[in-house]
Motif scaffolding. Structure first.
Motif, PDB file in Angstrom:
ATOM      1  N   ARG A 280      49.194  36.142  38.566  1.00 13.11           N
ATOM      2  CA  ARG A 280      47.969  35.897  37.792  1.00 13.11           C
ATOM      3  C   ARG A 280      46.786  35.638  38.718  1.00 13.11           C
ATOM      4  N   GLU A 281      47.042  34.882  39.803  1.00 12.79           N
ATOM      5  CA  GLU A 281      45.962  34.581  40.757  1.00 12.79           C
ATOM      6  C   GLU A 281      45.449  35.857  41.416  1.00 12.79           C
TER       7      GLU A 281
ATOM      8  N   GLU B  24      43.504  38.015  39.038  1.00 11.26           N
ATOM      9  CA  GLU B  24      42.170  37.467  38.794  1.00 11.26           C
ATOM     10  C   GLU B  24      41.244  37.769  39.961  1.00 11.26           C
ATOM     11  N   GLN B  25      41.772  37.679  41.188  1.00 12.16           N
ATOM     12  CA  GLN B  25      40.961  37.948  42.375  1.00 12.16           C
ATOM     13  C   GLN B  25      40.636  39.437  42.501  1.00 12.16           C
TER      14      GLN B  25
ATOM     15  N   LYS C  55      40.523  42.346  40.200  1.00 12.78           N
ATOM     16  CA  LYS C  55      40.551  42.731  38.800  1.00 12.78           C
ATOM     17  C   LYS C  55      40.871  44.206  38.577  1.00 12.78           C
TER      18      LYS C  55
ATOM     19  N   LEU D  75      48.753  41.859  31.879  1.00  7.04           N
ATOM     20  CA  LEU D  75      47.756  42.108  32.918  1.00  7.04           C
ATOM     21  C   LEU D  75      47.380  43.574  33.071  1.00  7.04           C
TER      22      LEU D  75
ATOM     23  N   THR E  39      31.988  44.956  39.729  1.00  3.58           N
ATOM     24  CA  THR E  39      32.560  43.630  39.478  1.00  3.58           C
ATOM     25  C   THR E  39      31.711  42.504  40.056  1.00  3.58           C
TER      26      THR E  39
END
Length: 270
Positions: free
Chosen positions: A48-49, A52-53, A55, A87, A226
């Motif tokens: 997940r980390e 998130e970093q 995308k 994800l 982004t």
């Protein structure tokens, strides 16, 4: 399937577990076995980390990053957790176009054999436009420079190439389009003096410059789209950080998961 058959026989015929297993030809220990679910909590948290970093990274690239950290080995496990965590990236719909003849671009055999150059345009939050001159080594996919400014003419292009010549040398060939910055006299004279061949693609044929087109797609998708740029200075800092990450950290699928820097360093003769 045999486990389901044993369960069905027990429920429908009322036979014992031992007798049902004999009929299906499966041992009782195999029937009773239930696989223990592994503890994926650490993997889920890190996945997940990373998602998130980064995308715009899908499961394959995230798996390579997790594998580097020793959290996972089997890509199927990463894909399972990736799906369970929701994800998956949204796929972009592409408009269908007429099929054209495929152009096969010869693959270079070493670094600094052939570079590609092109411009990308974006803007800061005030709406002020800026241009990015991107340069890519077609062999290693390494990006030695991205020059940012509101205006980038032929002399500025030559200045960027001169700086690169001091730290890594010059290529034999540079593939470019027919834009005025590339087709002008300044770059032509410089290339003649340096012994660099300028290879112009045909007008309206961007796939003849496929390496830089591919890079620009990643550049826009993973960096420009982004980030919000509050000033030209901020844009230069963010883009330079992304360029270094692209060269040294980001897995490249066409390089079998290696980074451009790793691929260049393991090339023959380096």
């Amino acid at each position: 399937m045999k486990r389901l058959a044993v369960s069905h026989i027990i429920e429908s015929l009322g036979l014992s577990e031992r007798r049902a297993c004999q009929l299906v030809d499966v041992s009782s220990s195999v029937y009773r076995y239930r696989p223990e679910l592994g503890n994926d909590e650490e993997l889920r948290k890190r996945l997940r980390e990373l998602a998130e970093q980064r995308k715009r990274f899908g499961s394959p690239r995230l798996h390579i990053l997790l594998k580097r950290e020793g959290l996972v080995v089997n890509h199927k496990r990463t894909e399972r957790v990736y799906r369970e965590e929701g994800l998956a990236l949204r796929k972009k719909r592409r408009r269908k176009g007429a099929a054209g003849a495929r152009v096969v671009i010869p693959f270079p055999q070493r670094t600094n054999e052939r570079w590609s150059m092109d411009f990308v345009t974006d803007s800061i939050v005030t709406g002020r436009r800026f241009r990015a001159l991107a340069i890519v080594d077609d062999y290693s996919r390494e990006c030695p420079a991205i020059e940012i400014d509101t205006s980038l003419g032929g002399r500025r292009v030559v200045g960027v190439l001169e700086k690169l010549a001091e730290v890594r040398g010059l290529p034999e060939v540079i593939t470019i389009d027919n834009g005025p910055e590339f087709a002008g006299r300044v770059l032509d004279e410089w290339a003649y003096r340096k012994g660099v061949k300028l290879s112009f693609i045909r007008p309206g044929k961007p796939m003849e410059n496929a390496y830089i087109e591919s890079f620009n797609g990643r550049f826009r998708d993973e960096c420009l789209n982004t980030n919000w740029f509050i000033s030209l200075k901020h844009a230069r800092e963010v883009i330079e950080d992304w360029r270094q990450d692209y060269n040294e950290v980001r897995p490249h699928s066409s390089l079998k998961g290696a980074t451009p820097r790793e691929y260049a360093e393991t090339a023959v003769g380096l």
